[in-house]
Each structure stands twice: as structure tokens, then as C-alpha cells.
Design a protein around this motif. Sequence first.
Motif: not given
Length: 182
Positions: A124-125, A127-129, A131-132, A146-147, A150, A153
Amino acid sequence: MNVSFFDQFSSPSFLGIPLILISMTFPALLLPSLDNRWITNRLSTLQLWLINLITKQLMTPLDKKGHKWALILTSLMIFLLLINLLGLLPYTFTPTTQLSMNLALAFPLWLATLLTGLRNQPSASLAHLLPEGTPTLLIPALILIETTSLLIRPLALGVRLTANLTAGHLLIQLISTATTAL
């Protein structure tokens, strides 16, 4: 007297001693002393009531596994409350208006939540990197973007918090200066 509006963020000193050191020792007087009784006086009762209230408010939305964070979150809330109240004392400043303070608090907590999420729910963690429904050609670029977002942030949130606090203090200073001049 020619001072800038940003002089309010420098730590005031008296005889070469930063006054923030003196004011930071003041909350130590509020800590209860060791005693063999459970509740010693009204101050200890008030402190215990406040700690229980904060802990209950923080832990109500969490499940039982999240309750092991109760001690660190409650102590963080009390610490932030005390240092922000110190900023109300004369000849002191609020330490949370400094970027170093905000980053020193943001980075370890961000890292702890990130590592806890990766340990408990790795799929799940990660998967945030991505998108579907992402096209195959964009997958490597999106994972890099995305990395990066993250990892940046805590820095971005610390800078935003510091800027907002500084802007608020400057606005109060400008309004009070204009009111005094009028």
C-alpha cells in the motif's frame, strides 16, 4: 531608533545571556517532583488531567495498534504548547518561527511514519508512487517524480510553516506599529 521588522525574530539577550535559555528553564518548575503519592497537589492533578485530555483527543481516531504512538504524540503536543506559550512572555521569541526548529521536528516524525508504513503495509505504501491506470511509457518518470515529492515533503512543509508563522508575526507587528502611529 532604526530597527527592522525582522528584529523581532532574533533571540533577545541580556548581559550576553540569551533570554530564551532562562525562559526555557521556567517550564521545568511546572514538572511534578518525585513523590511516593499518586496525586500530590492541585498542580499535579491539573497536569494529569491535561495529559489525559490530550491523549484521549489524539488517540480516539486511531485503532489499538496506533496507541503505541501515544507517548511521543502527547509529549510532542505538550512540548509545542509550552514553547509557543513561551513566545508570549516579554523579551522572548517563539522558537517555532525558526526553520531549523521546524525541520528538526518534521524530519524524524516524517521518517518514522514513512518507515512504519513501509514495514506494516509495504504494497500500500509503494502503491502511492504510481497512480492507477498509468500508461506504460510514463511509469519510470512518474515513479521518479512521486519519489522526489515524497522525499521533499518534510522540507516543503517546514518551510511553509515557518513562512506562515513569520508572515503572521510580521502582520501583527505592522498592524501594531500602524495603530501606535495613528
